[in-house]
Write a protein that holds these residues in place. Structure first.
Motif, PDB file in Angstrom:
ATOM      1  N   UNK A  84       0.872  -1.171   0.000  1.00 26.80           N
ATOM      2  CA  UNK A  84       0.000   0.000   0.000  1.00 26.80           C
ATOM      3  C   UNK A  84       0.905   1.217   0.000  1.00 26.80           C
ATOM      4  N   UNK A  85       0.729   2.084  -0.962  1.00 28.29           N
ATOM      5  CA  UNK A  85       1.502   3.321  -1.065  1.00 28.29           C
ATOM      6  C   UNK A  85       0.536   4.486  -0.892  1.00 28.29           C
ATOM      7  N   UNK A  86       0.494   5.105   0.298  1.00 28.06           N
ATOM      8  CA  UNK A  86      -0.408   6.235   0.494  1.00 28.06           C
ATOM      9  C   UNK A  86       0.055   7.461  -0.289  1.00 28.06           C
ATOM     10  N   UNK A  87      -0.815   8.439  -0.409  1.00 24.19           N
ATOM     11  CA  UNK A  87      -0.452   9.698  -1.056  1.00 24.19           C
ATOM     12  C   UNK A  87       0.799  10.257  -0.394  1.00 24.19           C
ATOM     13  N   UNK A  88       1.638  10.932  -1.204  1.00 22.77           N
ATOM     14  CA  UNK A  88       2.852  11.531  -0.681  1.00 22.77           C
ATOM     15  C   UNK A  88       4.106  10.728  -0.979  1.00 22.77           C
ATOM     16  N   UNK A  89       4.040   9.808  -1.911  1.00 26.52           N
ATOM     17  CA  UNK A  89       5.203   8.996  -2.263  1.00 26.52           C
ATOM     18  C   UNK A  89       5.785   9.447  -3.603  1.00 26.52           C
ATOM     19  N   UNK A  90       7.019   9.025  -3.850  1.00 23.93           N
ATOM     20  CA  UNK A  90       7.676   9.249  -5.133  1.00 23.93           C
ATOM     21  C   UNK A  90       8.394   7.965  -5.517  1.00 23.93           C
ATOM     22  N   UNK A  91       7.994   7.309  -6.614  1.00 27.15           N
ATOM     23  CA  UNK A  91       8.757   6.161  -7.085  1.00 27.15           C
ATOM     24  C   UNK A  91      10.115   6.656  -7.593  1.00 27.15           C
ATOM     25  N   UNK A  92      11.200   6.240  -6.949  1.00 21.22           N
ATOM     26  CA  UNK A  92      12.527   6.735  -7.321  1.00 21.22           C
ATOM     27  C   UNK A  92      13.391   5.667  -7.984  1.00 21.22           C
ATOM     28  N   UNK A  93      12.977   4.410  -7.910  1.00 26.98           N
ATOM     29  CA  UNK A  93      13.750   3.339  -8.550  1.00 26.98           C
ATOM     30  C   UNK A  93      12.808   2.190  -8.888  1.00 26.98           C
ATOM     31  N   UNK A  94      12.939   1.710 -10.102  1.00 26.03           N
ATOM     32  CA  UNK A  94      12.227   0.508 -10.524  1.00 26.03           C
ATOM     33  C   UNK A  94      13.220  -0.338 -11.305  1.00 26.03           C
ATOM     34  N   UNK A  95      13.543  -1.489 -10.769  1.00 21.59           N
ATOM     35  CA  UNK A  95      14.498  -2.382 -11.417  1.00 21.59           C
ATOM     36  C   UNK A  95      14.000  -2.726 -12.820  1.00 21.59           C
ATOM     37  N   UNK A  96      14.855  -2.594 -13.849  1.00 21.04           N
ATOM     38  CA  UNK A  96      14.432  -2.987 -15.192  1.00 21.04           C
ATOM     39  C   UNK A  96      13.919  -4.429 -15.201  1.00 21.04           C
ATOM     40  N   UNK A  97      12.808  -4.637 -15.883  1.00 23.79           N
ATOM     41  CA  UNK A  97      12.168  -5.949 -15.923  1.00 23.79           C
ATOM     42  C   UNK A  97      11.109  -6.133 -14.855  1.00 23.79           C
ATOM     43  N   UNK A  98      10.939  -5.120 -13.999  1.00 23.23           N
ATOM     44  CA  UNK A  98       9.925  -5.223 -12.941  1.00 23.23           C
ATOM     45  C   UNK A  98       8.525  -5.220 -13.538  1.00 23.23           C
ATOM     46  N   UNK A  99       7.659  -6.030 -12.928  1.00 20.61           N
ATOM     47  CA  UNK A  99       6.254  -6.096 -13.315  1.00 20.61           C
ATOM     48  C   UNK A  99       5.430  -6.083 -12.046  1.00 20.61           C
ATOM     49  N   UNK A 100       4.409  -5.223 -12.033  1.00 14.13           N
ATOM     50  CA  UNK A 100       3.534  -5.205 -10.874  1.00 14.13           C
ATOM     51  C   UNK A 100       2.126  -4.772 -11.241  1.00 14.13           C
ATOM     52  N   UNK A 101       1.217  -5.114 -10.369  1.00 12.15           N
ATOM     53  CA  UNK A 101      -0.187  -4.754 -10.464  1.00 12.15           C
ATOM     54  C   UNK A 101      -0.424  -3.602  -9.505  1.00 12.15           C
TER      55      UNK A 101
END
Length: 127
Positions: A84-101
């Motif tokens: 759960x990511x509440x409001x106020x977050x910043x995605x700063x890294x996503x490993x290449x090849x990552x998959x998510x719902x």
């Protein structure tokens, strides 16, 4: 009961670094996200309050790793993690090849995506 899979979605697109396949169900949007590259969302969120995503998300990581930065800490989500990511977050890294719902309130997501797409287009034009 409505249902959707990555292959049956009718919305979203291929944005080069990210493939977003999505579908709206009433007040919520389901996104299947695949990252081909590491994406730091800080430049994409400029203009939102505190330059942070104001949309909460519930999700599940199928593959890879995500790092979300909050004002006082970072959260790292790995393959097999529900989050759960509440409001106020910043995605700063996503490993290449990552998959998510990701499941999000549609109205908040729409407002956030408008800013992201405007910034994305500006960054592409600056090349």
């Amino acid at each position: 009961m409505p249902k959707v899979s990555r292959d049956t979605t009718t919305q979203g697109g291929d944005y080069g670094a990210v493939v977003d396949r999505s579908e709206e169900f009433g007040d919520y949007t389901v996104d299947f996200l695949t990252f081909r590259e590491d994406v730091d969302h800080r430049p994409l969120l400029k203009g939102l309050p505190d330059d942070r995503c104001q949309c909460p998300h519930w999700g599940y990581v199928f593959r890879g790793e995500l790092t979300f930065h909050y004002a006082d800490h970072d959260e790292i989500y790995h393959e097999g993690d529900a989050f759960y990511a509440p409001a106020g977050h910043v995605p700063v890294h996503t490993e290449p090849g990552s998959e998510y719902l990701q499941i999000s309130p549609s109205d908040e997501l729409r407002r956030t995506n408008e800013v992201i797409m405007t910034n994305f287009q500006s960054l592409r034009e600056q090349g």
